[in-house]
Write a protein that holds these residues in place. Structure first.
Motif, PDB file in Angstrom:
ATOM      1  N   ILE A   1      86.602 -43.063 -35.047  1.00  0.00           N
ATOM      2  CA  ILE A   1      86.871 -44.471 -34.759  1.00  0.00           C
ATOM      3  C   ILE A   1      85.601 -45.327 -34.687  1.00  0.00           C
ATOM      4  O   ILE A   1      85.548 -46.396 -35.274  1.00  0.00           O
ATOM      5  CB  ILE A   1      87.757 -44.702 -33.503  1.00  0.00           C
ATOM      6  N   GLU A   2      84.565 -44.861 -33.992  1.00  0.00           N
ATOM      7  CA  GLU A   2      83.358 -45.683 -33.814  1.00  0.00           C
ATOM      8  C   GLU A   2      82.154 -44.785 -33.609  1.00  0.00           C
ATOM      9  O   GLU A   2      82.298 -43.630 -33.213  1.00  0.00           O
ATOM     10  CB  GLU A   2      83.492 -46.571 -32.559  1.00  0.00           C
ATOM     11  N   MET A   3      80.967 -45.322 -33.848  1.00  0.00           N
ATOM     12  CA  MET A   3      79.745 -44.616 -33.467  1.00  0.00           C
ATOM     13  C   MET A   3      78.931 -45.473 -32.511  1.00  0.00           C
ATOM     14  O   MET A   3      78.718 -46.665 -32.769  1.00  0.00           O
ATOM     15  CB  MET A   3      78.883 -44.259 -34.679  1.00  0.00           C
TER      16      MET A   3
ATOM     17  N   ILE B   1      92.937 -52.541 -40.382  1.00  0.00           N
ATOM     18  CA  ILE B   1      94.198 -51.959 -39.901  1.00  0.00           C
ATOM     19  C   ILE B   1      94.118 -50.442 -39.941  1.00  0.00           C
ATOM     20  O   ILE B   1      93.565 -49.860 -40.878  1.00  0.00           O
ATOM     21  CB  ILE B   1      95.384 -52.465 -40.755  1.00  0.00           C
ATOM     22  N   GLU B   2      94.653 -49.824 -38.886  1.00  0.00           N
ATOM     23  CA  GLU B   2      94.714 -48.363 -38.834  1.00  0.00           C
ATOM     24  C   GLU B   2      96.101 -47.916 -38.407  1.00  0.00           C
ATOM     25  O   GLU B   2      96.796 -48.628 -37.673  1.00  0.00           O
ATOM     26  CB  GLU B   2      93.719 -47.824 -37.787  1.00  0.00           C
ATOM     27  N   LYS B   3      96.462 -46.725 -38.812  1.00  0.00           N
ATOM     28  CA  LYS B   3      97.621 -46.040 -38.242  1.00  0.00           C
ATOM     29  C   LYS B   3      97.360 -45.918 -36.740  1.00  0.00           C
ATOM     30  O   LYS B   3      96.259 -45.563 -36.339  1.00  0.00           O
ATOM     31  CB  LYS B   3      97.737 -44.652 -38.884  1.00  0.00           C
ATOM     32  N   TYR B   4      98.347 -46.242 -35.913  1.00  0.00           N
ATOM     33  CA  TYR B   4      98.182 -46.106 -34.463  1.00  0.00           C
ATOM     34  C   TYR B   4      98.564 -44.687 -34.044  1.00  0.00           C
ATOM     35  O   TYR B   4      99.694 -44.255 -34.277  1.00  0.00           O
ATOM     36  CB  TYR B   4      99.053 -47.130 -33.728  1.00  0.00           C
ATOM     37  N   LEU B   5      97.613 -43.976 -33.460  1.00  0.00           N
ATOM     38  CA  LEU B   5      97.889 -42.617 -32.972  1.00  0.00           C
ATOM     39  C   LEU B   5      98.438 -42.743 -31.552  1.00  0.00           C
ATOM     40  O   LEU B   5      97.843 -43.409 -30.712  1.00  0.00           O
ATOM     41  CB  LEU B   5      96.608 -41.766 -33.000  1.00  0.00           C
ATOM     42  N   GLN B   6      99.567 -42.073 -31.291  1.00  0.00           N
ATOM     43  CA  GLN B   6     100.299 -42.377 -30.061  1.00  0.00           C
ATOM     44  C   GLN B   6      99.871 -41.612 -28.815  1.00  0.00           C
ATOM     45  O   GLN B   6     100.008 -42.122 -27.715  1.00  0.00           O
ATOM     46  CB  GLN B   6     101.790 -42.249 -30.314  1.00  0.00           C
TER      47      GLN B   6
ATOM     48  N   VAL C   1      95.715 -53.352 -35.271  1.00  0.00           N
ATOM     49  CA  VAL C   1      94.816 -54.288 -35.939  1.00  0.00           C
ATOM     50  C   VAL C   1      93.570 -54.395 -35.066  1.00  0.00           C
ATOM     51  O   VAL C   1      93.671 -54.665 -33.863  1.00  0.00           O
ATOM     52  CB  VAL C   1      95.479 -55.677 -36.111  1.00  0.00           C
ATOM     53  N   LYS C   2      92.408 -54.149 -35.651  1.00  0.00           N
ATOM     54  CA  LYS C   2      91.158 -54.138 -34.875  1.00  0.00           C
ATOM     55  C   LYS C   2      90.151 -55.113 -35.464  1.00  0.00           C
ATOM     56  O   LYS C   2      90.034 -55.218 -36.682  1.00  0.00           O
ATOM     57  CB  LYS C   2      90.539 -52.729 -34.890  1.00  0.00           C
ATOM     58  N   ALA C   3      89.388 -55.756 -34.591  1.00  0.00           N
ATOM     59  CA  ALA C   3      88.328 -56.667 -35.026  1.00  0.00           C
ATOM     60  C   ALA C   3      87.107 -55.849 -35.446  1.00  0.00           C
ATOM     61  O   ALA C   3      86.689 -54.945 -34.725  1.00  0.00           O
ATOM     62  CB  ALA C   3      87.947 -57.610 -33.887  1.00  0.00           C
TER      63      ALA C   3
END
Ligand code: MV4
Length: 448
Positions: free
Chosen positions: A286-288, A199-204, A157-159
């Protein structure tokens, strides 16, 4: 053509910008707090303006102080470096209102990428592969449960107002979700004043691969390959390299084109970095980041271009000095971050530099604002220099890094130099087979 640029930063990056300005025949204006009166960037710039007391929020982060310094010095443009005001859309807007050019993207592009949900939606619509997850924000625990069940556990879970590792909560299994969701929301509210989460799938066990892009602001854009920045501690990068040890030329060309087309599609201006997690041969956005990054020199080394010069060119409305076809990658580059920190806890270690000796020779670059007798103030980031090596291939770069570290002397404070000497003894570093968790595990074992 700009004849004067103000640099709203300090330390090695301020010096980096002074150097680009000087080569372009542009006058540079340093700004500094009272703690930095004797700093190298102040000495090396053509002019300097004191903008306030030591705390950053009253100097390097003070928009009125920096706008005033532009007015006093007559600078027509501001280079923000990284950190501080470099990704502050309000600052860009205020500069615009004062007819001062911001050397970077538009306020609107900074705003889009600063909101992580909007960034992801924008990139997805532009054809960039993203981590599977919620479409936009998730408002209720009920929705969170439904989405998590769809994508499968573990989830993260990410803000939306977070980024760079701030405001994330992991849920390994369904029974962890309620707490992860609630804590992510309340912490996001407290930290950012915005409780929206996604919410994202968590890559391990991914790697952190980031693609350097550059746009002319008119719909033209290129990519300059990738950097592998997987070696991090508490979301702070420690060592970065280009190219990524596991990225093939075909993968580079494919993800590079996707990124260049994406930023061309939004008429992005200047330097940008598109961050991916990379696992099992796939890239997941994920981000820029809309700034020049600390680790930009490894890209400069392998592509032989000056990214700061290009930033200044496109801010002036000029064309970039190269096209995608002009860009050829050569060899391998590695950067290590020299921090004034005491191992094993990485405790900041301000103090006086009693001796500084920079290594030299073929394929060695030092970006640092250190000098003999320099007093590192306690108010700012602990990065005091970067050592960047370039070789024809990765083994040559590693040999050169080991050799250059042997020549480097930074006395008077503790630094991260011994960490790099130890890392270069590790098989996993030599083979390049690390992921984003390797360094923390190694540190925990080594210093247990
Ligand atoms: C993730 C992840 C696994 N899965 N997202 C941390 C910083 C921020 N930029 C994104 N981060 C992560 N996002 C999904 N879906 C793991 C991390 C992560 C990480 C990423 C890059 C480098 C180091 C990291 C260390 C811990 C977690």
């Amino acid at each position: 053509m700009f004849d004067k640029i103000l640099i709203a930063n300090r330390g090695e990056i301020a010096l980096r910008v002074v150097r680009a300005c000087r080569e372009m025949g542009i006058r540079s204006v340093a700004v500094h707090s009272t703690a930095d009166s004797d700093a190298m960037h102040v000495r090396m710039a053509d002019e300097a303006v004191c903008i306030g007391p030591p705390p950053s929020d009253r100097s390097y982060l003070s928009i009125p102080a920096i706008v005033s310094a532009c007015e006093i010095s007559g600078a027509q443009a501001v280079h923000p470096g990284y950190g501080f005001l470099s990704e502050n859309a309000k600052f860009v807007q205020i500069l615009e209102d004062h007819d001062i050019t911001f050397i970077g993207p538009t306020a609107e592009h900074i705003r889009i990428m600063g909101d992580k949900i909007t960034a992801k939606e924008t990139m997805k619509a532009l054809g960039v592969p993203c981590v599977p997850g919620s479409e936009g924000g998730v408002d209720t625990l009920e929705d969170a449960r439904r989405i998590a069940a769809e994508i499968g556990f573990p989830v993260i879970v990410k803000a939306t107002a977070g980024g760079g590792g701030r405001g994330m909560k992991l849920a390994l299994a369904p029974e962890d979700l309620a707490e992860a969701f609630q804590t992510a929301r309340s912490e996001a509210k407290a930290c950012f004043g915005n409780d929206e989460v996604y919410i994202e799938k968590y890559l391990q066990k991914p790697r952190h691969i980031e693609v350097q892009v550059f746009g002319d602001g008119k719909g033209g854009a290129v990519h300059l390959g990738e950097r592998d920045c997987s070696l991090q501690r508490r979301h702070q990068k420690v060592l970065e390299e280009a190219p990524g040890p596991v990225i093939t030329p075909e993968m580079r060309a494919r993800i590079g084109k996707i990124c260049a087309d994406a930023v061309a599609g939004i008429k992005y201006r200047g330097a940008g970095t598109i961050e991916f997690l990379y696992e099992d041969g796939e890239f997941y956005f994920i981000e820029m980041n809309t700034r020049l990054q600390v680790e930009h020199p490894v890209t400069e080394a392998v592509f032989g271009v000056d990214l700061v010069r290009e930033q200044i060119r496109v801010a002036e409305g000029l064309e970039m000095s190269f096209t995608q076809d002009d860009l050829e990658m050569h060899g391998h580059a590695i950067e290590v971050r020299i921090n004034a920190e005491k191992l094993p806890d990485f405790t900041p270690c301000p103090g006086t530099i009693t001796q500084f000796h920079a290594p030299g020779g073929l394929g060695v670059r030092i970006d640092s604002a250190l000098y003999d007798g320099y007093r590192i103030p306690p108010y700012y980031d602990s990065l005091i220099g970067k050592l960047i090596v370039h070789g024809r291939d990765r083994p040559e770069a590693i040999a050169r890094l080991r050799r250059a570290l042997g020549e480097l002397i930074v006395d008077g404070v503790e630094t991260t130099i011994p960490l790099f000497e130890a890392l270069l003894e590790e098989e996993t570093i030599l083979t390049g087979e690390y992921d984003i968790h390797w360094l923390e595990k190694w540190l925990a074992e080594k210093y247990a």
